[in-house]
Design a protein around this motif. Structure first.
Motif, PDB file in Angstrom:
ATOM      1  N   MET A 182      15.568 156.066  88.441  1.00  0.00           N
ATOM      2  CA  MET A 182      14.346 156.325  89.208  1.00  0.00           C
ATOM      3  C   MET A 182      14.019 155.152  90.129  1.00  0.00           C
ATOM      4  SD  MET A 182      11.992 158.109  86.240  1.00  0.00           S
ATOM      5  CE  MET A 182      10.577 158.319  87.334  1.00  0.00           C
ATOM      6  N   ARG A 183      14.225 153.949  89.638  1.00  0.00           N
ATOM      7  CA  ARG A 183      13.956 152.769  90.464  1.00  0.00           C
ATOM      8  C   ARG A 183      14.952 152.695  91.622  1.00  0.00           C
ATOM      9  NH1 ARG A 183      10.500 149.006  89.494  1.00  0.00           N
ATOM     10  NH2 ARG A 183      10.289 149.500  87.287  1.00  0.00           N
ATOM     11  N   ALA A 184      16.195 153.075  91.373  1.00  0.00           N
ATOM     12  CA  ALA A 184      17.210 153.073  92.432  1.00  0.00           C
ATOM     13  C   ALA A 184      16.840 154.055  93.539  1.00  0.00           C
ATOM     14  CB  ALA A 184      18.581 153.422  91.844  1.00  0.00           C
ATOM     15  N   ASP A 185      16.205 155.166  93.174  1.00  0.00           N
ATOM     16  CA  ASP A 185      15.798 156.145  94.183  1.00  0.00           C
ATOM     17  C   ASP A 185      14.765 155.554  95.130  1.00  0.00           C
ATOM     18  OD1 ASP A 185      15.646 158.807  95.377  1.00  0.00           O
ATOM     19  OD2 ASP A 185      13.672 158.938  94.445  1.00  0.00           O
ATOM     20  N   ALA A 186      13.869 154.746  94.609  1.00  0.00           N
ATOM     21  CA  ALA A 186      12.874 154.096  95.463  1.00  0.00           C
ATOM     22  C   ALA A 186      13.556 153.166  96.467  1.00  0.00           C
ATOM     23  CB  ALA A 186      11.874 153.320  94.605  1.00  0.00           C
ATOM     24  N   ASP A 187      14.604 152.468  96.031  1.00  0.00           N
ATOM     25  CA  ASP A 187      15.357 151.589  96.932  1.00  0.00           C
ATOM     26  C   ASP A 187      16.045 152.396  98.030  1.00  0.00           C
ATOM     27  OD1 ASP A 187      14.609 149.406  95.399  1.00  0.00           O
ATOM     28  OD2 ASP A 187      16.449 149.425  94.191  1.00  0.00           O
ATOM     29  N   ILE A 188      16.637 153.524  97.658  1.00  0.00           N
ATOM     30  CA  ILE A 188      17.312 154.378  98.640  1.00  0.00           C
ATOM     31  C   ILE A 188      16.314 154.928  99.652  1.00  0.00           C
ATOM     32  CG2 ILE A 188      18.482 156.608  98.926  1.00  0.00           C
ATOM     33  CD1 ILE A 188      20.039 155.944  96.365  1.00  0.00           C
ATOM     34  N   ASP A 189      15.134 155.319  99.186  1.00  0.00           N
ATOM     35  CA  ASP A 189      14.104 155.825 100.101  1.00  0.00           C
ATOM     36  C   ASP A 189      13.731 154.771 101.144  1.00  0.00           C
ATOM     37  OD1 ASP A 189      14.056 158.250  98.828  1.00  0.00           O
ATOM     38  OD2 ASP A 189      12.240 157.831  97.657  1.00  0.00           O
ATOM     39  N   ARG A 190      13.623 153.520 100.725  1.00  0.00           N
ATOM     40  CA  ARG A 190      13.280 152.455 101.667  1.00  0.00           C
ATOM     41  C   ARG A 190      14.405 152.249 102.687  1.00  0.00           C
ATOM     42  NH1 ARG A 190      10.757 150.190  97.025  1.00  0.00           N
ATOM     43  NH2 ARG A 190      12.696 149.142  96.401  1.00  0.00           N
ATOM     44  N   GLU A 191      15.640 152.247 102.217  1.00  0.00           N
ATOM     45  CA  GLU A 191      16.767 152.057 103.132  1.00  0.00           C
ATOM     46  C   GLU A 191      16.905 153.236 104.083  1.00  0.00           C
ATOM     47  OE1 GLU A 191      20.385 150.393 102.008  1.00  0.00           O
ATOM     48  OE2 GLU A 191      19.622 149.326 100.263  1.00  0.00           O
ATOM     49  N   TYR A 192      16.635 154.433 103.581  1.00  0.00           N
ATOM     50  CA  TYR A 192      16.691 155.625 104.425  1.00  0.00           C
ATOM     51  C   TYR A 192      15.668 155.522 105.556  1.00  0.00           C
ATOM     52  CZ  TYR A 192      15.636 160.459 105.793  1.00  0.00           C
ATOM     53  OH  TYR A 192      15.374 161.600 106.507  1.00  0.00           O
ATOM     54  N   SER A 193      14.439 155.137 105.233  1.00  0.00           N
ATOM     55  CA  SER A 193      13.392 155.006 106.247  1.00  0.00           C
ATOM     56  C   SER A 193      13.763 153.953 107.282  1.00  0.00           C
ATOM     57  CB  SER A 193      12.057 154.640 105.581  1.00  0.00           C
ATOM     58  OG  SER A 193      11.626 155.674 104.722  1.00  0.00           O
ATOM     59  N   SER A 194      14.323 152.851 106.823  1.00  0.00           N
ATOM     60  CA  SER A 194      14.726 151.783 107.739  1.00  0.00           C
ATOM     61  C   SER A 194      15.851 152.252 108.664  1.00  0.00           C
ATOM     62  CB  SER A 194      15.183 150.563 106.935  1.00  0.00           C
ATOM     63  OG  SER A 194      15.680 149.551 107.788  1.00  0.00           O
TER      64      SER A 194
END
Length: 257
Positions: A174-186
């Motif tokens: 779940m924490r990794a998904d938050a990281d992916i969401d941030r990278e996706y937005s960037s």
């Protein structure tokens, strides 16, 4: 103890030593649960391979691989139907309660997420097919390579956590998904800027955006599976809950036990 093994892409995944499938008086019930779990693990392996192959097809402009990924979607859909039918029969014939009912509900929801991951892999494969047929190169897909690698790791860990019934690893996913969401937005902001500055590459940038969107959705589905693991193991509904709060609840539950 850890006697059964599942395999994803050649890597062994050990089953949790919790006796989930052998604690009922009815041996038929045990067999029903084990059969549906085996199908779920098989489906997980196929879907994980689909994602890996779709990314490979895109980055290496491999037409044969792109077509193969799309064809494999039929097998994933068939497994989804078989799992749904098996779980419906368990509910109708066995009328499970408590942890058994949670297991059936969680597996049903996770089954849907796996099928949708397969759909996203097929979308990426279709983009790869179009690029191959149009003679386009995968130049400019660096963001796809990076986020794709992260999503594959996330998927593997989610499936591993399901096989082990590991709530703590589910929180990690779940924490990794938050990281992916941030990278996706960037990445999306960067691509939008690039498209505005050089309109000649709008078509290529749009393809990258669609691929990244599919990868981000795969991460979301992996998170959903992790939420179902926590529900199945701990009896906690952690949907729409921050990761920090989930981790606090899971660790508190473990200490209580």
């Amino acid at each position: 103890m850890c006697s059964k093994k599942f395999h994803f892409l050649g890597a062994p995944i050990l089953e949790s030593n919790t006796p989930v499938f052998n604690h009922h008086i009815s041996s038929q019930f045990n067999e029903n649960l084990q059969d549906v779990n085996n199908k779920f693990m098989l489906m997980g392996g196929l879907v994980e391979q689909q994602v890996a192959n779709a990314i490979h097809a895109l980055l290496d402009t491999d037409l044969d691989m792109a077509l193969k990924v799309q064809m494999e979607d039929d097998a994933v859909n068939q497994l989804e139907r078989e799992i749904d039918e098996a779980l419906t029969l368990i509910l109708a014939r066995r009328q499970p309660a408590a942890s058994d009912l949670r297991m059936v509900i969680a597996m049903s929801k996770a089954n849907t997420d796996l099928e949708r991951i397969g759909d996203e892999a097929a979308k990426i494969a279709r983009i790869a097919q179009n690029l191959c047929e149009e003679g386009e190169s995968p130049r400019g897909y660096m963001e796809t390579r990076h986020i794709g690698s992260q999503v594959r790791i996330m998927m593997r860990e989610a499936l591993d956590a399901f096989a082990r019934l590991d709530a703590e690893q589910a929180v990690h996913v779940m924490r990794a998904d938050a990281d992916i969401d941030r990278e996706y937005s960037s990445a999306m902001r960067t691509l939008m800027t690039y498209m505005i500055e050089d309109p000649r590459h709008i078509s290529r940038v749009m393809n990258v955006m669609w691929v990244l969107r599919s990868l981000e959705r795969i991460g979301d589905h992996a998170r959903n599976i992790s939420e179902q693991i926590i529900y199945m193991v701990k009896g906690m509904d952690v949907r729409h809950t921050s990761v920090d709060k989930v981790q606090e609840q899971v660790q508190g539950k473990i200490q209580d036990e």
